[in-house]
Scaffold this motif. Structure first.
Motif, PDB file in Angstrom:
ATOM      1  N   GLY A 179       0.830  -1.226   0.233  1.00  0.00           N
ATOM      2  CA  GLY A 179       0.193  -0.130   0.121  1.00  0.00           C
ATOM      3  C   GLY A 179       0.914   1.714  -0.280  1.00  0.00           C
ATOM      4  O   GLY A 179       1.130   2.065  -0.592  1.00  0.00           O
ATOM      5  N   TRP A 180       1.698   1.114   0.671  1.00  0.00           N
ATOM      6  CA  TRP A 180       2.930   2.553   1.116  1.00  0.00           C
ATOM      7  C   TRP A 180       3.449   2.534  -0.602  1.00  0.00           C
ATOM      8  O   TRP A 180       3.336   3.847  -1.263  1.00  0.00           O
ATOM      9  N   LEU A 181       3.614   1.900  -1.070  1.00  0.00           N
ATOM     10  CA  LEU A 181       4.584   1.444  -2.123  1.00  0.00           C
ATOM     11  C   LEU A 181       3.501   2.530  -3.701  1.00  0.00           C
ATOM     12  O   LEU A 181       4.215   2.766  -3.883  1.00  0.00           O
ATOM     13  N   ARG A 182       2.283   1.676  -3.991  1.00  0.00           N
ATOM     14  CA  ARG A 182       1.554   2.003  -4.145  1.00  0.00           C
ATOM     15  C   ARG A 182       1.471   3.320  -4.337  1.00  0.00           C
ATOM     16  O   ARG A 182       1.352   4.684  -5.450  1.00  0.00           O
ATOM     17  N   THR A 183       0.991   4.363  -2.856  1.00  0.00           N
ATOM     18  CA  THR A 183       0.499   5.220  -3.201  1.00  0.00           C
ATOM     19  C   THR A 183       1.837   6.089  -3.533  1.00  0.00           C
ATOM     20  O   THR A 183       1.524   7.202  -4.291  1.00  0.00           O
ATOM     21  N   ASP A 184       3.096   5.731  -3.040  1.00  0.00           N
ATOM     22  CA  ASP A 184       4.544   6.561  -3.947  1.00  0.00           C
ATOM     23  C   ASP A 184       4.182   6.709  -4.886  1.00  0.00           C
ATOM     24  O   ASP A 184       5.464   7.430  -5.809  1.00  0.00           O
ATOM     25  N   PHE A 395      -1.909   5.915 -22.095  1.00  0.00           N
ATOM     26  CA  PHE A 395      -1.196   5.636 -20.409  1.00  0.00           C
ATOM     27  C   PHE A 395      -2.797   5.939 -19.488  1.00  0.00           C
ATOM     28  O   PHE A 395      -3.184   6.835 -19.425  1.00  0.00           O
ATOM     29  N   ASP A 396      -2.202   4.601 -18.879  1.00  0.00           N
ATOM     30  CA  ASP A 396      -2.852   5.357 -17.468  1.00  0.00           C
ATOM     31  C   ASP A 396      -2.262   5.029 -16.680  1.00  0.00           C
ATOM     32  O   ASP A 396      -1.481   3.710 -15.621  1.00  0.00           O
ATOM     33  N   PRO A 397      -2.664   5.496 -15.078  1.00  0.00           N
ATOM     34  CA  PRO A 397      -1.152   5.505 -14.358  1.00  0.00           C
ATOM     35  C   PRO A 397      -1.655   4.674 -12.791  1.00  0.00           C
ATOM     36  O   PRO A 397      -0.630   4.147 -12.747  1.00  0.00           O
ATOM     37  N   GLU A 398      -3.244   4.419 -12.779  1.00  0.00           N
ATOM     38  CA  GLU A 398      -2.875   4.007 -11.445  1.00  0.00           C
ATOM     39  C   GLU A 398      -2.875   2.355 -12.447  1.00  0.00           C
ATOM     40  O   GLU A 398      -2.454   1.198 -11.574  1.00  0.00           O
ATOM     41  N   ALA A 399      -2.906   1.892 -14.051  1.00  0.00           N
ATOM     42  CA  ALA A 399      -3.343   0.593 -14.217  1.00  0.00           C
ATOM     43  C   ALA A 399      -1.753   0.010 -13.692  1.00  0.00           C
ATOM     44  O   ALA A 399      -1.504  -0.936 -13.808  1.00  0.00           O
ATOM     45  N   VAL A 401       1.213   1.161 -12.346  1.00  0.00           N
ATOM     46  CA  VAL A 401       1.673   0.916 -10.713  1.00  0.00           C
ATOM     47  C   VAL A 401       0.659  -0.098 -10.298  1.00  0.00           C
ATOM     48  O   VAL A 401       1.628  -0.894  -9.662  1.00  0.00           O
ATOM     49  N   ASP A 402      -0.517   0.096 -10.594  1.00  0.00           N
ATOM     50  CA  ASP A 402      -0.639  -1.679 -10.759  1.00  0.00           C
ATOM     51  C   ASP A 402      -0.287  -2.836 -10.913  1.00  0.00           C
ATOM     52  O   ASP A 402       0.445  -4.312 -10.325  1.00  0.00           O
ATOM     53  N   ALA A 403       0.228  -2.834 -12.045  1.00  0.00           N
ATOM     54  CA  ALA A 403       1.598  -3.885 -12.601  1.00  0.00           C
ATOM     55  C   ALA A 403       2.515  -3.999 -12.579  1.00  0.00           C
ATOM     56  O   ALA A 403       2.709  -5.262 -12.234  1.00  0.00           O
ATOM     57  N   ILE A 404       2.936  -2.969 -12.148  1.00  0.00           N
ATOM     58  CA  ILE A 404       4.582  -3.447 -11.663  1.00  0.00           C
ATOM     59  C   ILE A 404       4.490  -4.081 -10.628  1.00  0.00           C
ATOM     60  O   ILE A 404       5.667  -4.922  -9.944  1.00  0.00           O
ATOM     61  N   LEU A 405       3.167  -3.337  -9.388  1.00  0.00           N
ATOM     62  CA  LEU A 405       3.617  -4.148  -8.095  1.00  0.00           C
ATOM     63  C   LEU A 405       2.208  -5.618  -8.000  1.00  0.00           C
ATOM     64  O   LEU A 405       1.817  -6.321  -6.642  1.00  0.00           O
ATOM     65  N   ALA A 406       1.906  -6.061  -9.153  1.00  0.00           N
ATOM     66  CA  ALA A 406       1.034  -6.765  -9.025  1.00  0.00           C
ATOM     67  C   ALA A 406       1.191  -8.348  -8.350  1.00  0.00           C
ATOM     68  O   ALA A 406       2.663  -8.571  -8.791  1.00  0.00           O
TER      69      ALA A 406
END
Length: 406
Positions: A179-184, A395-399, A401-406
């Motif tokens: 969660g921290w990583l996703r927010t930052d 480009f979708d920023p949220e998608a 970041v979510d892909a990176i942390l999947a």
């Protein structure tokens, strides 16, 4: 004696009459007599029509290859075409492709993006959730982020934020750290940037989009794919093949356009003035009341002054008709930090308004998104995630970041 003489005279007279009558009969035509046999005149043969020439058999002057009728005969009656006697078969109307909707493309391709950036996400989570985060461990976190091309400033900012949260909370729970990583990370990617590509008419003219970049970034392919994105949104698009130095560039772009019914303005002369082609494309877009004109330009190294000057000329010539609304710089994501210097030079010459990152699925260096945005102050607007015709996505920023942390 007299009697005998008389008798001879009578016989001679009879013979003479017979001879005269015979000669008369012999010399009279058509009455059983014969004249000298003469050959009957041979009638002139009637010309028979040969096979119909193919439609393509033409004289150099352009006329269809046919034979004139003989001068002493009447022209032959034209052939009557039977239902099955077809001279030219109309080619079937090509079926235009209907591109996939641009909406949700990045979500559809998240699995591919996640696989390419797995080292970044998994590496960070593994480091942050293990016990004993000492200075050596935090250095590993920094190295992981730098290796992902996040850039020094962004890396320092992210590490400082994480260290502060770990110190305050003291947790090693993976869900919490994620969660921290996703927010930052989302803050670094900056979801507040305007990532819309100019695609609406401006007053009485189309939007003008100039696409630039170095050699080998997939620029012409990107223009073709962008045309598909816009067609999927029901936009009328004109393509301008202003890359006149690479022989196959115009053909390649024309093929992309033809697949979705988009016309291409091009020159068939090698080495034509690219500024003139761009000018003509914009002129056609105005006359045809298109929504968007996409201008493809030749790839050029950022350190070649004459080529960069030419790019500036294209921009100036086009703006004699209409302002350029969008300048998209195509960058190869696999080049990482090496692409940032290129971006700076292009930005100084033509004023970049957005970035297209190609080959993002072929690298674990997803941090380049953050680095290039910070360097230029402009958003990443489109990303290429494969070689398929519809693998260019907004480009979708949220998608992302979510892909990176999947």
């Amino acid at each position: 004696m007299i009697d005998q003489l008389w008798e001879y005279l009578v016989v001679a007279g009879v013979l003479l009459v017979a001879i005269v009558a015979g000669l008369a009969a012999f010399l009279r035509p058509g009455r059983g007599g014969r004249t000298k046999d003469l050959p009957k005149p041979t009638p002139k043969p009637t010309p028979t029509p040969g096979p119909r020439p193919d439609i393509g058999d033409e004289h150099p002057t352009g006329g269809v290859d046919t034979l004139p009728p003989p001068a002493d005969t009447a022209p032959a009656e034209p052939d009557v075409l039977e239902p099955d006697d077809v001279l030219l078969e109309e080619p079937p109307t090509p079926t235009l492709e209907r591109p996939d909707s641009a909406r949700g493309r990045l979500q559809r391709l998240r699995a591919r993006l996640a696989r390419s950036n797995t080292a970044l996400g998994k590496g960070l989570l593994a480091l942050l959730t293990r016990g004993g985060l000492d200075e050596a461990a935090w250095e590993e976190v920094e190295d992981t982020l730098l290796a992902a091309d996040l850039g020094v400033d962004a890396t320092t900012e992210l590490v400082d934020s994480l260290r502060s949260q770990v110190a305050v909370d003291g947790t090693r729970d993976e869900a919490t750290v994620r969660g921290w990583l996703r927010t930052d990370l989302l803050a670094l990617v900056d979801p507040g940037m305007d990532r819309a590509v100019a695609s609406h008419r401006v007053g009485d003219r189309p939007a003008i989009v100039l696409v630039v970049g170095v050699n080998g970034t997939g620029k012409t392919t990107t223009v073709g794919k962008l045309a598909r994105v816009l067609v999927a949104e029901d936009k009328d698009v004109i393509l301008g093949a202003a890359d006149t130095f690479r022989a196959a560039a115009a053909d390649q772009l024309e093929t992309w356009g033809a697949r979705v019914g988009v016309p291409t303005v091009r020159s068939h002369k090698d080495g034509a003035d690219p500024a003139a082609v761009a000018f003509d494309a914009v002129k056609a877009g105005i006359e045809l009341e298109a929504d968007v004109v996409l201008l493809d330009t030749a790839g050029r190294l950022h350190n070649k002054t004459n080529l960069m000057d030419e790019l500036g000329k294209i921009k100036r010539v086009v703006e004699k008709q209409a302002p350029i609304d969008e300048v998209l710089l195509v960058l190869d994501a696999t080049t990482g930090q090496n692409g940032l210097r290129q971006a700076e030079v292009f930005a100084s010459v033509v004023g970049i308004t957005g970035i297209v990152l190609t080959k993002l699925d072929g690298t674990a260096k997803g941090g380049i998104v953050v680095a290039v945005q910070r360097k230029l102050g402009v958003p990443v607007k489109l990303v290429g995630l494969g070689e398929g015709p519809d693998d260019l996505a907004p480009f979708d920023p949220e998608a992302f970041v979510d892909a990176i942390l999947a």
